[in-house]
Design an enzyme around this catalytic site. Structure first.
Site, PDB file in Angstrom:
ATOM      1  N   GLY B 269       0.831  -1.197   0.000  1.00 19.15           N
ATOM      2  CA  GLY B 269       0.000   0.000   0.000  1.00 19.15           C
ATOM      3  C   GLY B 269       0.869   1.252   0.000  1.00 19.15           C
ATOM      4  N   VAL B 270       0.223   2.379  -0.007  1.00 18.78           N
ATOM      5  CA  VAL B 270       0.922   3.659  -0.075  1.00 18.78           C
ATOM      6  C   VAL B 270       1.245   4.136   1.340  1.00 18.78           C
ATOM      7  CG1 VAL B 270       0.605   6.082  -0.698  1.00 18.78           C
ATOM      8  CG2 VAL B 270      -0.186   4.279  -2.233  1.00 18.78           C
ATOM      9  N   GLY B 271       2.423   4.706   1.530  1.00 16.99           N
ATOM     10  CA  GLY B 271       2.680   5.346   2.818  1.00 16.99           C
ATOM     11  C   GLY B 271       4.038   5.042   3.402  1.00 16.99           C
ATOM     12  N   SER B 272       4.254   5.557   4.604  1.00 15.27           N
ATOM     13  CA  SER B 272       5.588   5.512   5.190  1.00 15.27           C
ATOM     14  C   SER B 272       5.968   4.109   5.657  1.00 15.27           C
ATOM     15  CB  SER B 272       5.676   6.498   6.350  1.00 15.27           C
ATOM     16  OG  SER B 272       4.669   6.243   7.293  1.00 15.27           O
ATOM     17  N   VAL B 273       4.989   3.309   6.102  1.00 20.58           N
ATOM     18  CA  VAL B 273       5.336   1.950   6.514  1.00 20.58           C
ATOM     19  C   VAL B 273       5.789   1.145   5.293  1.00 20.58           C
ATOM     20  CG1 VAL B 273       4.501  -0.204   7.514  1.00 20.58           C
ATOM     21  CG2 VAL B 273       3.755   1.968   8.470  1.00 20.58           C
ATOM     22  N   GLU B 294      -0.372  -1.831  -6.793  1.00 18.61           N
ATOM     23  CA  GLU B 294      -1.153  -0.759  -7.398  1.00 18.61           C
ATOM     24  C   GLU B 294      -0.259   0.374  -7.864  1.00 18.61           C
ATOM     25  OE1 GLU B 294      -5.207  -0.858  -4.711  1.00 18.61           O
ATOM     26  OE2 GLU B 294      -3.767   0.734  -4.458  1.00 18.61           O
ATOM     27  N   ASN B 384      -9.863   8.269   3.506  1.00 20.68           N
ATOM     28  CA  ASN B 384      -9.673   8.226   2.055  1.00 20.68           C
ATOM     29  C   ASN B 384     -10.713   7.300   1.420  1.00 20.68           C
ATOM     30  OD1 ASN B 384      -7.394   9.886   2.376  1.00 20.68           O
ATOM     31  ND2 ASN B 384      -6.112   8.122   2.776  1.00 20.68           N
ATOM     32  N   GLY B 388      -7.666  -0.321  -2.989  1.00 22.58           N
ATOM     33  CA  GLY B 388      -7.470  -1.699  -3.431  1.00 22.58           C
ATOM     34  C   GLY B 388      -7.254  -2.660  -2.289  1.00 22.58           C
TER      35      GLY B 388
END
Lengths: 501, 501
Positions: B269-273, B294, B384, B388
């Site tokens: 997924g999107v993000g800092s982790v 994605e 948000n 997905g």
């Protein structure tokens, strides 16, 4: 029972010397083992060896605990007897027996409630540990050693391939005409796997038999018990109304040009609403229907008989006792219009998406936003399990959930402010139907869903309170407004007073 | 901007006379229309025409409301400006803009939060009504009239095929080297559809261009704005710990023989982790990795550069401004190791299941049984959208959710008695990781999940209260014990006092 007949059904002669009693076969099962048994909606289940195991444990007083894997629900007496004997430590992926359910809800049996399409993947990849023994009901063993399963396929092929030892219950009571009905296919290893090459409900992609290394077959147990079929609760005025709303909706979709009178391949959950829908279809203008479902019940054979249904694919045939005898006698007449597949194929996300299925499943309760609880009574106590409803609802062309608007003589509203447990999120619930009406939720935001669900689906005696809740929730704003302090108060009130009112 | 360059990019010469300004192109959009625009995670979005439309509405004072469909999130200024101009009546399937989000939570914009793989099916089958205009960013038009998309594919191919009119934003700022990176495939009609013939992450099944009937192209608008890329929050000690727990877990799985050091195809997924995990992988013993995801962020290109990652497939490239310029310059170096696909292919249940993906997604909160809320703050206000995450979590080989154990300076516990909103049910959540530890939930019943989630994942400051809750819940019994009156009291307390403590 005629042992000669059993031998005649073991056409791979080297295996004829593995014939033994259920009690002898049960000796292969030891404390701590994982045992996988055939059976899906009480069809084609291993019957004799599990019962012999329970008898042994009761008589010897030994301490024996197993992990029990199945296709779905198995014979009432099997789950019941094994539970009463304290044998089941862990169970997956689905069950429907009251005695077992009570033990699960007391925390005595650890129950992993799993999407029915997924168990096969987990077994293949060893994520659940080793499968020690598989017990599979069969009607014959072919000249090459292929196992011809009986009235269900379920997880049997994958259990057969991955178990250390395999016990066959050769059931002379099950019709040998079942040979040729099955289509057995086991997906290959990931991450380089061939797509399932099934384009059409009627396609065959496998073999009529399940292959097992004959050296793994440690016992063949002759049995002659019929499937433990039961009559489902008959329909009533309310299930008929639900069916009518649905059929009217299909007609509207046809008028809008989205479907024709052949509809789309149908999946229909188990129960009285499903039977009412199938009965409605048999009296309707719809024709040349196809089914791609889990279980074929009485209503499916009525539809086949009426000529409305062209073809039915599923993983099990689960009939009332009377209909069961009739159907099995004239199985040859259905042969070209019937396929039984492994449950990971009948329920496979690829195929459900690709075939564009109309999925009809039953909700225990739904909230005003269309989140559905299919499993947990008052949010805590499991009823049966999620079964295949998630496989179908997530990937269907149309995901329909049905429920009566009230339960317990009107004391419980099936439409609640917030579902006390969520199995299907609002993303996966497109049509919601009760005997009050049908809510078409496609394309709507949660606030719009709430208005229409309260208006169309809720029982009039609960509508004012639902509207009050929603109005109060709106003051707090949000995509999905709620008053958190009151969201579950209807359930709490029911537990306290015996009524949600 | 160099108009000559635009003409040189329109290699199908009959279309060169459709070049016009954004304002002129916006005139094709009328009140009540449904408009589909390109864009996925702020990459490859239509930029000029939506902004011109907002300008027109502001200047003319006309009343204009549209249904806006996208791939996923689009440029900040597009969602923001259109929202402020009051133009968006209805929006799907995903967004990340604060101004829009606030309007949604006030109930001013109707937001249908949809699984990203599903929009294409709905558009094709007309379940959401007619698509009037599609606005797609492209980098070129081929000699045969094929559209070469830019940094995202998203839903553009299906929008192009089904829209009545198509507007192309030809962006000279986007690299022409993107040609050849895309693999465009649109699934056929159901219920007789060919399976997606993709066996491997690296397979191509389509064309590098999107075909549109040239007669439908009503305008080609030259633009030169770069993508509205943003820097994600940098990692910190906690995201690094989460990444470490995950990589240690992968090592254990390798020791158990379930994976090798090439792992399985990764979705992140999107993000800092995610970026922390990717950074961890680049320093690890893992090698020859594959991504089937994605969005490709900075970390993915670091992994490609380090040689750890062999191939990356996704639907969008979404980079920080600095990295974006670098990557686009040397796109030829990545050409053989990169594919951009339509989002219904990148997120397709068939492929996710078949490829056996390791899916890593972010939770807002999880409850003690492992039900995950990814979308709704305090159960009501959307952040948000589900994006997905459901496509991947449901069908993955391993479904992993990550979250920090607390938020708002320790005032909020991300592990709660009951999730205030459920996007992913316990059936779809196998591994849960916080900076406190990793809970492996595979094969466990809810009661077992609760013990391990509280023990491994909860922050110490909330563990005693979670244990108290669970102990109290156990007294009522059930598969999933709860005290309904208190299940959401932590959230209610936070709303009242500003702290869950």
């Amino acid at each position: 029972m005629d042992l000669c007949e059993v031998e005649s059904r073991i056409r791979y002669t080297p295996l004829q010397n593995r014939i033994m009693s259920a009690m002898d076969a049960a000796s292969f099962i030891e404390d701590g083992m994982t045992v996988g048994i055939s059976g899906f909606t009480r069809a084609g289940d291993a019957k004799a060896v599990p019962m012999a195991l329970a008898q042994r444990v009761r008589e010897s007083g030994e301490s024996l605990h197993i992990n029990l894997w199945t296709g779905a629900s198995v014979a009432e007496q099997v789950d019941e007897t094994l539970t009463e004997a304290g044998i089941i430590a862990r169970r997956l992926p689905y069950q429907t027996n009251k005695v077992l359910r009570d033990a699960i809800n007391r925390g005595e049996v650890m129950y992993m409630d799993q999407h029915l399409s997924l168990t096969g993947e987990w077994v293949r990849e060893g994520q659940l540990g080793r499968l020690n023994v598989a017990i599979l009901e069969a009607v014959a063993i072919t000249e090459q050693g292929g196992i011809i399963l009986s009235t269900s396929v379920g997880n049997s092929p994958v259990f057969a391939r991955y178990a250390d030892k395999v016990i066959i219950e050769l059931n002379c009571n099950q019709s040998p005409l079942l040979e040729g009905i099955h289509d057995i296919y086991i997906p290959g290893p990931r991450s380089h796997r061939e797509p399932l090459q099934l384009w059409d409900v009627r396609d065959r992609i496998g073999t009529p038999y399940t292959y097992v290394d004959p050296n793994k077959i440690v016992a063949i147990v002759p049995t002659d018990q019929p499937d433990n079929f039961v009559d489902f609760a008959p329909g009533d005025a309310e299930t008929d109304r639900i069916a009518e709303f649905l059929l009217d909706f299909f007609e509207q979709e046809i008028e809008l040009g989205r479907m024709t009178y052949t509809l789309r391949p149908l999946q229909s959950g188990v129960g009285s609403v499903s039977n009412a829908v199938l009965a409605g279809l048999s009296r309707s203008r719809f024709h040349d229907l196809l089914m791609y479902s889990e279980v074929l019940q009485d209503g499916v054979f009525d539809l086949l008989d009426s000529g409305k249904l062209n073809f039915a694919s599923a993983t099990a045939i689960s009939l009332s006792p009377r209909r069961g005898i009739e159907v099995m006698k004239k199985l040859d007449e259905y042969r070209d219009r019937l396929i039984l597949r492994p449950q990971e194929i009948s329920n496979h996300p690829q195929l459900i998406r690709q075939l564009g299925i109309i999925a009809m499943n039953t909700a225990l309760e739904a909230d005003i936003y269309g989140n559905v609880n299919s499993t947990h009574v008052m949010g805590t106590h499991i009823m049966n399990g999620i079964g295949g409803s998630g496989d179908f609802a997530r990937n269907a062309y149309l995901s329909i959930f049905v429920t009566k608007s009230t339960a317990k003589g009107g004391k419980i509203s099936s439409i609640v402010p917030m579902a006390s447990h969520v199995d299907h999120t609002e993303h996966d619930v497109e049509i919601l139907v009760t005997e009050q009406g049908l809510a078409d939720l496609r394309g709507l935001a949660p606030r719009e869903r709430a208005e229409i669900i309260i208006e169309k689906c809720a029982h009039p005696s609960f509508q004012p309170a639902l509207r009050d809740y929603y109005e109060a929730a709106l003051k707090g704003g949000g995509q999905t407004p709620h008053v958190l302090e009151k969201a579950l108060s209807w359930h709490a009130r029911y537990k306290e007073t015996g009524s949600m009112l």
